[in-house]
Enzyme design. Sequence first.
Site, PDB file in Angstrom:
ATOM      1  N   LYS A  43      66.809  65.852  28.158  1.00 18.60           N
ATOM      2  CA  LYS A  43      65.413  65.429  28.251  1.00 18.60           C
ATOM      3  C   LYS A  43      65.198  64.832  29.635  1.00 18.60           C
ATOM      4  O   LYS A  43      66.119  64.249  30.222  1.00 18.60           O
ATOM      5  CB  LYS A  43      65.092  64.385  27.171  1.00 18.60           C
ATOM      6  CG  LYS A  43      63.658  63.902  27.294  1.00 18.60           C
ATOM      7  CD  LYS A  43      63.078  63.372  26.018  1.00 18.60           C
ATOM      8  CE  LYS A  43      61.612  63.010  26.232  1.00 18.60           C
ATOM      9  NZ  LYS A  43      60.735  64.176  26.330  1.00 18.60           N
ATOM     10  N   ASN A  67      52.525  68.095  21.393  1.00 20.06           N
ATOM     11  CA  ASN A  67      53.243  66.827  21.524  1.00 20.06           C
ATOM     12  C   ASN A  67      52.724  65.993  22.669  1.00 20.06           C
ATOM     13  O   ASN A  67      52.262  66.507  23.686  1.00 20.06           O
ATOM     14  CB  ASN A  67      54.764  67.066  21.669  1.00 20.06           C
ATOM     15  CG  ASN A  67      55.218  67.103  23.120  1.00 20.06           C
ATOM     16  OD1 ASN A  67      55.468  66.075  23.747  1.00 20.06           O
ATOM     17  ND2 ASN A  67      55.301  68.306  23.672  1.00 20.06           N
ATOM     18  N   ALA A  68      52.791  64.679  22.437  1.00 16.44           N
ATOM     19  CA  ALA A  68      52.525  63.728  23.515  1.00 16.44           C
ATOM     20  C   ALA A  68      53.544  62.609  23.336  1.00 16.44           C
ATOM     21  O   ALA A  68      53.192  61.470  23.030  1.00 16.44           O
ATOM     22  CB  ALA A  68      51.102  63.189  23.430  1.00 16.44           C
ATOM     23  N   GLY A  70      55.276  61.439  25.598  1.00 16.98           N
ATOM     24  CA  GLY A  70      55.049  60.505  26.715  1.00 16.98           C
ATOM     25  C   GLY A  70      56.303  60.156  27.502  1.00 16.98           C
ATOM     26  O   GLY A  70      56.427  59.041  28.003  1.00 16.98           O
ATOM     27  N   LEU A  71      57.209  61.139  27.603  1.00 17.69           N
ATOM     28  CA  LEU A  71      58.416  60.982  28.428  1.00 17.69           C
ATOM     29  C   LEU A  71      59.195  59.689  28.160  1.00 17.69           C
ATOM     30  O   LEU A  71      59.487  58.930  29.093  1.00 17.69           O
ATOM     31  CB  LEU A  71      58.042  61.079  29.922  1.00 17.69           C
ATOM     32  CG  LEU A  71      57.620  62.465  30.410  1.00 17.69           C
ATOM     33  CD1 LEU A  71      57.124  62.411  31.854  1.00 17.69           C
ATOM     34  CD2 LEU A  71      58.746  63.486  30.286  1.00 17.69           C
ATOM     35  N   CYS A 129      54.501  67.631  33.298  1.00 12.51           N
ATOM     36  CA  CYS A 129      54.299  67.063  31.960  1.00 12.51           C
ATOM     37  C   CYS A 129      52.823  66.710  31.728  1.00 12.51           C
ATOM     38  O   CYS A 129      52.237  65.955  32.498  1.00 12.51           O
ATOM     39  CB  CYS A 129      55.150  65.808  31.775  1.00 12.51           C
ATOM     40  SG  CYS A 129      54.878  65.067  30.158  1.00 12.51           S
ATOM     41  N   THR A 193      54.552  73.086  28.811  1.00 16.87           N
ATOM     42  CA  THR A 193      53.518  73.199  27.777  1.00 16.87           C
ATOM     43  C   THR A 193      52.121  73.276  28.404  1.00 16.87           C
ATOM     44  O   THR A 193      51.924  72.927  29.570  1.00 16.87           O
ATOM     45  CB  THR A 193      53.570  71.964  26.857  1.00 16.87           C
ATOM     46  OG1 THR A 193      53.504  70.801  27.674  1.00 16.87           O
ATOM     47  CG2 THR A 193      54.844  71.921  26.046  1.00 16.87           C
ATOM     48  N   GLY A 217      55.383  76.520  21.628  1.00 13.30           N
ATOM     49  CA  GLY A 217      55.600  77.420  20.502  1.00 13.30           C
ATOM     50  C   GLY A 217      54.862  78.740  20.677  1.00 13.30           C
ATOM     51  O   GLY A 217      54.352  79.031  21.769  1.00 13.30           O
ATOM     52  N   GLY A 265      62.663  75.908  23.018  1.00  7.14           N
ATOM     53  CA  GLY A 265      62.411  74.506  22.683  1.00  7.14           C
ATOM     54  C   GLY A 265      61.903  74.331  21.271  1.00  7.14           C
ATOM     55  O   GLY A 265      62.652  73.989  20.354  1.00  7.14           O
TER      56      GLY A 265
HETATM   57  C1  LIG Z   1      58.736  67.332  21.657  1.00  8.10           C
HETATM   58  C2  LIG Z   1      58.814  67.949  23.024  1.00  8.10           C
HETATM   59  C3  LIG Z   1      59.294  67.208  24.095  1.00  8.10           C
HETATM   60  C4  LIG Z   1      59.376  67.769  25.369  1.00  8.10           C
HETATM   61  N1  LIG Z   1      59.866  67.021  26.409  1.00  8.10           N
HETATM   62  C5  LIG Z   1      60.007  67.581  27.645  1.00  8.10           C
HETATM   63  C6  LIG Z   1      60.589  66.853  28.714  1.00  8.10           C
HETATM   64  O1  LIG Z   1      61.034  65.699  28.583  1.00  8.10           O
HETATM   65  N2  LIG Z   1      60.665  67.468  29.921  1.00  8.10           N
HETATM   66  C7  LIG Z   1      60.233  68.739  30.143  1.00  8.10           C
HETATM   67  O2  LIG Z   1      60.347  69.247  31.264  1.00  8.10           O
HETATM   68  N3  LIG Z   1      59.693  69.467  29.122  1.00  8.10           N
HETATM   69  C8  LIG Z   1      59.581  68.924  27.895  1.00  8.10           C
HETATM   70  N4  LIG Z   1      59.053  69.659  26.870  1.00  8.10           N
HETATM   71  C9  LIG Z   1      58.630  71.064  27.111  1.00  8.10           C
HETATM   72  C10 LIG Z   1      59.748  72.052  26.713  1.00  8.10           C
HETATM   73  O3  LIG Z   1      60.903  71.839  27.490  1.00  8.10           O
HETATM   74  C11 LIG Z   1      59.296  73.523  26.893  1.00  8.10           C
HETATM   75  O4  LIG Z   1      59.082  73.768  28.265  1.00  8.10           O
HETATM   76  C12 LIG Z   1      58.001  73.832  26.150  1.00  8.10           C
HETATM   77  O5  LIG Z   1      57.994  73.218  24.873  1.00  8.10           O
HETATM   78  C13 LIG Z   1      57.789  75.344  25.980  1.00  8.10           C
HETATM   79  O6  LIG Z   1      58.834  75.954  25.278  1.00  8.10           O
HETATM   80  P1  LIG Z   1      58.792  76.202  23.673  1.00  8.10           P
HETATM   81  O7  LIG Z   1      57.513  76.895  23.358  1.00  8.10           O
HETATM   82  O8  LIG Z   1      60.020  77.010  23.391  1.00  8.10           O
HETATM   83  O9  LIG Z   1      58.861  74.852  23.051  1.00  8.10           O
HETATM   84  C14 LIG Z   1      58.958  69.118  25.578  1.00  8.10           C
HETATM   85  C15 LIG Z   1      58.472  69.864  24.497  1.00  8.10           C
HETATM   86  C16 LIG Z   1      58.408  69.310  23.225  1.00  8.10           C
HETATM   87  C17 LIG Z   1      57.896  70.157  22.096  1.00  8.10           C
END
Ligand SMILES: Cc1cc2nc3c(=O)[nH]c(=O)nc-3n(C[C@H](O)[C@H](O)[C@H](O)COP(=O)(O)O)c2cc1C
Length: 304
Positions: A43, A67-68, A70-71, A129, A193, A217, A265
């Site tokens: 993460k 999602n939010a 919030g890092l 983000c 996202t 997703g 993800g």
């Molecule tokens: C719950 C959650 C937390 C995430 N946290 C981060 C993050 O800390 N840093 C980041 O670069 N992307 C983060 N992402 C984005 C994912 O790494 C990914 O780029 C995005 O969800 C698209 O891929 P997916 O459709 O397979 O989920 C997060 C996504 C989700 C759903």
Amino acid sequence: MLKTKFCKLNLNNPTRLASGIMGVNAGQLIRVAKEGAGAVTMKSIGPKERKGHKNPAVIEWNHGLLNAVGLPTPGYKNTEEEFEELKALKKIRVPLIASIYGSKASEFLEVAEYVAGKNPDAIELDISCPHTEWGGTQFACDPEISHKIVSGVKDVAGKIPIIAKLTPAATSPIAVGVACEEAGADAICAANTMPGMIIDVDARKPILAFKKGGMSGPALKPINMKIVYELYGKVKVPIIGEGGITNGKDALEYVMAGATLCGIGSAVYKHGSGVFKKTTKEMEQWLKQNGYSKLSQVRGIAHE
Ligand SMILES: Cc1cc2nc3c(=O)[nH]c(=O)nc-3n(C[C@H](O)[C@H](O)[C@H](O)COP(=O)(O)O)c2cc1C
């Protein structure tokens, strides 16, 4: 058949765990690696400890997640133990990608300097983000700012490959990708996202506590697919296709658009880490059934 070279790293297969799904927890990341991910991403790590946003911070809707979170981060100074434990990944030959963020360029450099000292196999820059108070998506909306962050991190990261993570919300993600390559990025991730919101009609207000969030997703796949397709050929560095991959055909779609790696993800969140083995098995089956012996034979084939 699926062995993949990515920035001089050798991966058993082209999948990678996307950032943010398993936190920075070494145990969980190692488990996902053992369950078949070609590489794992931590993460995003930030400059200081941060709790993230209040719940509800992740919701499931008909076509993915919003999602939010919030890092949330322990802050880079508190990641020593995790990096130590993550050395176990070297033994099973699964590359570790660290991910970092900052609220301004100088913070990216501060975190990058520390993280580079831990010698991960690559460092991804979360310049995209969509749910931070400082409007994190904005970095990757602007080619100049993205260039500044990437070139600064490149200076402190030494030989460690740098991945710039784009946002689908940019007017031209392609221009940003090209600027990142010019600044020294060794790979581009397309993409993070998409900013979005869902309103609870009965409550008459947004469901997420932070109101807006990042959509991931299945609904994200066609959006990020177009970015990978348009980026291919415009940059020479490898591309990570990410967004909405849940099976082998989704991953193959990204490879045909031009991706070298396929990030997963939300599907891990929803279906568990078995999704890596399932995806690679389905990719192999399709390749065999269609007379290919190597994945590279279909990379970019959708452009022909
Ligand atoms: C719950 C959650 C937390 C995430 N946290 C981060 C993050 O800390 N840093 C980041 O670069 N992307 C983060 N992402 C984005 C994912 O790494 C990914 O780029 C995005 O969800 C698209 O891929 P997916 O459709 O397979 O989920 C997060 C996504 C989700 C759903």
